[in-house]
Design an enzyme around this catalytic site. Sequence first.
Site, PDB file in Angstrom:
ATOM      1  N   SER A   1      -3.033  -8.139   2.825  1.00 42.00           N
ATOM      2  CA  SER A   1      -3.592  -8.024   4.167  1.00 42.00           C
ATOM      3  C   SER A   1      -4.033  -9.383   4.698  1.00 42.00           C
ATOM      4  O   SER A   1      -4.053  -9.614   5.910  1.00 42.00           O
ATOM      5  CB  SER A   1      -4.782  -7.057   4.154  1.00 42.00           C
ATOM      6  OG  SER A   1      -4.373  -5.769   3.739  1.00 42.00           O
TER       7      SER A   1
ATOM      8  N   HIS B   1       0.829  -1.211   0.000  1.00 48.10           N
ATOM      9  CA  HIS B   1       0.000   0.000   0.000  1.00 48.10           C
ATOM     10  C   HIS B   1       0.864   1.263   0.000  1.00 48.10           C
ATOM     11  O   HIS B   1       0.547   2.248  -0.679  1.00 48.10           O
ATOM     12  CB  HIS B   1      -0.904   0.023   1.236  1.00 48.10           C
ATOM     13  CG  HIS B   1      -1.925  -1.063   1.277  1.00 48.10           C
ATOM     14  ND1 HIS B   1      -1.831  -2.137   2.120  1.00 48.10           N
ATOM     15  CD2 HIS B   1      -3.078  -1.241   0.576  1.00 48.10           C
ATOM     16  CE1 HIS B   1      -2.876  -2.920   1.955  1.00 48.10           C
ATOM     17  NE2 HIS B   1      -3.646  -2.409   1.019  1.00 48.10           N
TER      18      HIS B   1
END
Length: 286
Positions: free
Chosen positions: A188, A37
């Site tokens: 994630s 990210h």
Amino acid sequence: MQTVHTRAALAAALDPWRRAGERIALVPTMGNLHAGHLALVRRARAEADRVVATIFVNPLQFDRPEDLAAYPRTLEADAAALAGAGVDLLFAPAEQEVYPRGRDGVTRVEVPGLGDELEGAHRPGHFIGVATVVCKLFAMTRPDVAVFGEKDFQQLLIIRTMNADLDLGVRVLSEPTVREPDGLAMSSRNGYLGPEDRARAPALHAALRALAGALERGERDFPALEQAARSQIEAAGLRPEYVSLRRRQDLDLPGPGDRELVILAAAWCGPARLIDNLPVDLPPSG
């Protein structure tokens, strides 16, 4: 970094930047951030005067309520990471702010064809949820640029198609997949892996690399190569859902003259569903 939670506060923060003629880049996320990210944020920082990140765990793109409930919410740590990476504005809305009439009654955005196979076949409705929330985030922020990761390659093409078909006018950029040292794509969902599953997980990427190597050596029996990759994944203790070789530009099945391809795969590793892809450029024939 400023943090806002409502559409009104978002609009108030964006307005002076627009009036000053500043370029705005958007990085949409669901939080639980990792280095992948932050690579998107760095790209956005290089492309625009202002960077807006969003954190919203979008209920429309989850297949099962238990998965939505279990998704990690780490807003405080995520905000600190985004501030350190140079984000100017964080939009972290509640569900009611994004779907004021409720998630069941919201107008949905569908990209037919491209969203129906591979991930779409295994997760019905998932890409409708993705396209809907990204369309809404584009409308709320009106960015010049938006940056997405290439790990979710099918999602990236769906967003680009939606953006073009609906004339949204956003420049959609992508960043290569960020990997752990052993090749596992950062995600994630990797946090769901226990020690034994984590040790097995890199086998997914290893199988894609083996398939790519066979293509680069001139092998062209695509179904046999896909099956060999599935067998390699199974032998490592994972449960493959698909391994598919596609044309990179539109995910159609490759024809004899196609050289820019991508291998896409999904597999279960213990409790975690992993996805990965690998671009492959075939050498010229002859």
